[in-house]
Design a protein around this motif. Sequence first.
Motif, PDB file in Angstrom:
ATOM      1  N   LEU A   1     -78.608  62.851  32.461  1.00 24.08           N
ATOM      2  CA  LEU A   1     -78.151  63.070  33.834  1.00 24.08           C
ATOM      3  C   LEU A   1     -77.558  64.466  33.989  1.00 24.08           C
ATOM      4  N   TYR A   2     -76.786  64.890  33.004  1.00 22.62           N
ATOM      5  CA  TYR A   2     -76.204  66.239  33.064  1.00 22.62           C
ATOM      6  C   TYR A   2     -77.289  67.309  33.073  1.00 22.62           C
ATOM      7  N   GLU A   3     -78.281  67.173  32.217  1.00 17.12           N
ATOM      8  CA  GLU A   3     -79.342  68.180  32.158  1.00 17.12           C
ATOM      9  C   GLU A   3     -80.144  68.210  33.451  1.00 17.12           C
ATOM     10  N   ILE A   4     -80.354  67.043  34.065  1.00 18.28           N
ATOM     11  CA  ILE A   4     -81.091  67.003  35.332  1.00 18.28           C
ATOM     12  C   ILE A   4     -80.288  67.698  36.423  1.00 18.28           C
ATOM     13  N   GLU A   5     -78.994  67.372  36.533  1.00 14.51           N
ATOM     14  CA  GLU A   5     -78.193  67.982  37.610  1.00 14.51           C
ATOM     15  C   GLU A   5     -78.075  69.487  37.412  1.00 14.51           C
ATOM     16  N   ARG A   6     -77.986  69.916  36.165  1.00 14.56           N
ATOM     17  CA  ARG A   6     -77.873  71.354  35.896  1.00 14.56           C
ATOM     18  C   ARG A   6     -79.110  72.096  36.399  1.00 14.56           C
ATOM     19  N   LEU A   7     -80.272  71.522  36.145  1.00 12.95           N
ATOM     20  CA  LEU A   7     -81.518  72.158  36.576  1.00 12.95           C
ATOM     21  C   LEU A   7     -81.757  71.984  38.071  1.00 12.95           C
ATOM     22  N   ALA A   8     -81.493  70.778  38.569  1.00 13.17           N
ATOM     23  CA  ALA A   8     -81.812  70.477  39.967  1.00 13.17           C
ATOM     24  C   ALA A   8     -80.807  71.068  40.942  1.00 13.17           C
ATOM     25  N   ILE A   9     -79.521  71.008  40.599  1.00 12.91           N
ATOM     26  CA  ILE A   9     -78.485  71.421  41.535  1.00 12.91           C
ATOM     27  C   ILE A   9     -78.039  72.855  41.265  1.00 12.91           C
ATOM     28  N   ARG A  10     -77.658  73.144  40.033  1.00 10.91           N
ATOM     29  CA  ARG A  10     -77.190  74.506  39.752  1.00 10.91           C
ATOM     30  C   ARG A  10     -78.320  75.516  39.854  1.00 10.91           C
ATOM     31  N   ASP A  11     -79.476  75.195  39.214  1.00  9.97           N
ATOM     32  CA  ASP A  11     -80.600  76.141  39.170  1.00  9.97           C
ATOM     33  C   ASP A  11     -81.596  75.951  40.300  1.00  9.97           C
ATOM     34  N   ARG A  12     -81.416  74.892  41.106  1.00 10.46           N
ATOM     35  CA  ARG A  12     -82.219  74.649  42.314  1.00 10.46           C
ATOM     36  C   ARG A  12     -83.721  74.544  42.007  1.00 10.46           C
ATOM     37  N   GLN A  13     -84.036  73.830  40.932  1.00 15.13           N
ATOM     38  CA  GLN A  13     -85.433  73.637  40.550  1.00 15.13           C
ATOM     39  C   GLN A  13     -86.033  72.425  41.261  1.00 15.13           C
ATOM     40  N   SER A  14     -87.332  72.441  41.475  1.00 16.93           N
ATOM     41  CA  SER A  14     -88.027  71.311  42.101  1.00 16.93           C
ATOM     42  C   SER A  14     -88.142  70.164  41.103  1.00 16.93           C
ATOM     43  N   PRO A  15     -88.421  68.938  41.589  1.00 16.79           N
ATOM     44  CA  PRO A  15     -88.540  67.800  40.671  1.00 16.79           C
ATOM     45  C   PRO A  15     -89.514  68.025  39.523  1.00 16.79           C
ATOM     46  N   ILE A  16     -90.666  68.593  39.808  1.00 18.37           N
ATOM     47  CA  ILE A  16     -91.669  68.730  38.759  1.00 18.37           C
ATOM     48  C   ILE A  16     -91.242  69.790  37.736  1.00 18.37           C
ATOM     49  N   HIS A  17     -90.537  70.821  38.194  1.00 19.37           N
ATOM     50  CA  HIS A  17     -90.060  71.832  37.253  1.00 19.37           C
ATOM     51  C   HIS A  17     -88.917  71.295  36.394  1.00 19.37           C
ATOM     52  N   VAL A  18     -88.069  70.470  36.993  1.00 18.28           N
ATOM     53  CA  VAL A  18     -87.009  69.831  36.215  1.00 18.28           C
ATOM     54  C   VAL A  18     -87.618  68.973  35.113  1.00 18.28           C
ATOM     55  N   TYR A  19     -88.617  68.185  35.477  1.00 20.01           N
ATOM     56  CA  TYR A  19     -89.275  67.306  34.500  1.00 20.01           C
ATOM     57  C   TYR A  19     -89.890  68.119  33.363  1.00 20.01           C
ATOM     58  N   ARG A  20     -90.607  69.185  33.688  1.00 15.66           N
ATOM     59  CA  ARG A  20     -91.256  69.981  32.645  1.00 15.66           C
ATOM     60  C   ARG A  20     -90.234  70.630  31.710  1.00 15.66           C
ATOM     61  N   LYS A  21     -89.118  71.093  32.262  1.00 11.52           N
ATOM     62  CA  LYS A  21     -88.060  71.667  31.411  1.00 11.52           C
ATOM     63  C   LYS A  21     -87.490  70.615  30.465  1.00 11.52           C
ATOM     64  N   LEU A  22     -87.301  69.404  30.964  1.00 14.31           N
ATOM     65  CA  LEU A  22     -86.742  68.349  30.130  1.00 14.31           C
ATOM     66  C   LEU A  22     -87.713  67.907  29.041  1.00 14.31           C
ATOM     67  N   VAL A  23     -88.995  67.913  29.362  1.00 13.79           N
ATOM     68  CA  VAL A  23     -89.997  67.576  28.345  1.00 13.79           C
ATOM     69  C   VAL A  23     -89.934  68.585  27.207  1.00 13.79           C
ATOM     70  N   GLU A  24     -89.772  69.862  27.560  1.00 15.54           N
ATOM     71  CA  GLU A  24     -89.656  70.898  26.535  1.00 15.54           C
ATOM     72  C   GLU A  24     -88.431  70.665  25.651  1.00 15.54           C
ATOM     73  N   ALA A  25     -87.357  70.153  26.252  1.00 15.71           N
ATOM     74  CA  ALA A  25     -86.121  69.918  25.502  1.00 15.71           C
ATOM     75  C   ALA A  25     -86.190  68.665  24.635  1.00 15.71           C
ATOM     76  N   GLU A  26     -87.184  67.795  24.898  1.00 13.02           N
ATOM     77  CA  GLU A  26     -87.411  66.589  24.090  1.00 13.02           C
ATOM     78  C   GLU A  26     -86.176  65.697  23.992  1.00 13.02           C
ATOM     79  N   LEU A  27     -85.526  65.483  25.144  1.00 12.87           N
ATOM     80  CA  LEU A  27     -84.357  64.600  25.153  1.00 12.87           C
ATOM     81  C   LEU A  27     -84.751  63.139  25.024  1.00 12.87           C
ATOM     82  N   GLU A  28     -85.884  62.785  25.610  1.00 11.44           N
ATOM     83  CA  GLU A  28     -86.391  61.405  25.610  1.00 11.44           C
ATOM     84  C   GLU A  28     -87.911  61.472  25.668  1.00 11.44           C
TER      85      GLU A  28
END
Length: 645
Positions: free
Chosen positions: A539-566
């Motif tokens: 949740l923290y990583e999503i909010e950081r990308l979505a709210i702080r960095d203002r990324q779109s849903p698909i860009h948030v998802y791709r960044k998280l996939v790269e981070a391999e959190l889940e």
Amino acid sequence: MRKRIVAGAALNQIPIDWEGNRNRILEALQQARAAQVDLLCLPELCITGYGCEDLFLSEWVPARAVEALLELVPHCTDLTVAIGLPVRFEGKTYDCAALVHNGVLLGIQAKQFMANEGVHYEPRWFTPWPTAEESTIEIEGQTYPFGDIIFEVEGVRIGFEICEDAWHGPKRPGVSHCRRGGVDLILNPSASHFAFAKTLIRHDLVLDGAQRFRCAYVYANLIGNEAGKMIYDGEILIAQHGRLLKRNALLSFRDVNLVTTELDFDADPEQPLPSLPPYAVSKEEEFAAAVPLALFDYMRKSRSRGFVLSLSGGADSSACAVLVAEMVRRGCNELGVEAFAQKAGCLTEEEMAALLGKAPEVQLLYLTQCLLRCAYQGTVNSSQATLASAQNLAESVGAAFYEWKIDDEVAGYTRKIERALGRPLTWERDDITLQNIQARARSPIIWMLTNATGALLMATSNRSEGDVGYATMDGDTSGSISPIAGVDKHFISRWLRWAEERLGYTGLHDVNSLTPTAELRPLENSQTDEGDLMPYRVLYEIERLAIRDRQSPIHVYRKLVEAELEPPALLRSHVIKFFRLWSRNQWKRERLAPSFHVDDFSVDPRSWCRFPILSSGFTEELKALELEEVPELITVAGRRAESRT
């Protein structure tokens, strides 16, 4: 010889507190004279306070500020003083600093760059002044220089960079000063809000200015919780030729904090001088220092008698309790017990007498008892573990503790609605309804305790809950102040473990051993917060990308996939859930109690993050994300194996 004792003074001001602000400025002048200071820099807009908001749009506030300046001028004897205030000039309002020398107003410098990001909206109130332009202003029949001025006082050339001015790299006013022959000293009166690790940025800005412009630099910030939300750390930095010579301890409970040093303006810029290193303080320590100071100022400036807290035994409410206890501990350590209690201004004569009559080792516990009342409001769904956790923590910090059940109130509400609907409410059909009534039933009685004691009710929602609306409106969101709404739940959990170990709050042991849960469903359901939402780290990583960095849903998802959190499929479902809940719950964020800005971003819609209450809810963006091909999960170890083959 051009040697001068220079100083910066941090002030704890209040918007339009004309008498109080004046008295604190006079106290700074008195301390400066006692220290034989030649030149003193006070913070930005210190006459009015920085947080006057739309009062700056009026004509009377700048006019009254100039009157206050003229009242202060005769008190600036044997000193050169920079004093911040708003000034109305040719129909526009400017954020200014007046320079006064030995009881004479020399002129008024106007700020050139307006802060207009995050929590700042300065262009709404102030007009930027053009670089290197000078004019004159008439005040009570006298004419004074006004604009971008280089002053000369007893052989020392002085220029200004007012707060935001210094943050503009090649355009900062110091560059213009150099083009006009250079200065010996730059004064920076600031109102720079606290955020984690921000002191490191200021350190670099000040040293860069002193190095690039081959001069001395004095930076002076406001201190404390001035207007309700923003915290000021009171940082004072004095540098010369790229070396930091003097600074102060941050986040003081004192109203005036003066720092002095002697400067030789004829010193060789290449002469080796010792330089102080930047602060190396953890995020946990900064939080433990900033929020207690903010709570103290919020309490005393709102003329309230302490705090009331619905203490559940879980992480969020426990963090609130520890922050109040830390407020008492830090304030008393710095000011002394009696001075702290007097400054708090909310103890009765009987309480003050009882406090001073107690042994030193129990005074802090008694003070906390006077300033913090906690209540555990249980239901049939509450566990014995959370009751014990709440009671142990309250007793360990000295808070007053009450315990009662709200089952009768919940049952009464439930029966009324069942009669109205003509059917029983069940967990299978009415899960949210039955959860929320428990949280809401707690609100009236805790408010009653708050009103009866003249205190502030602490809301316990964190930023992660604000993201997704995982909070009951008029339930756990009820409150006068929400001290942890500016930080995420992942950090709160980490901070509580740190506070137990580093600050010695042993009463947190039970809290830190529990799994976060709302305890609103029947106990056999084994409800957990992360089970209802998602892992807090994700949740923290999503909010950081979505709210702080203002990324779109698909860009948030791709960044998280790269981070391999889940696994990617699970990450996709969590991103979709986040954006749906985010867009659906803006109305809740609009109604949250005031919170403190402490991180580099927040979800406060009245300051950092504005979002429409009504929207499409990212319909097209989430459809595209649902169609996004899920990549096969390749672990870091797997990639290394591939590279070897």
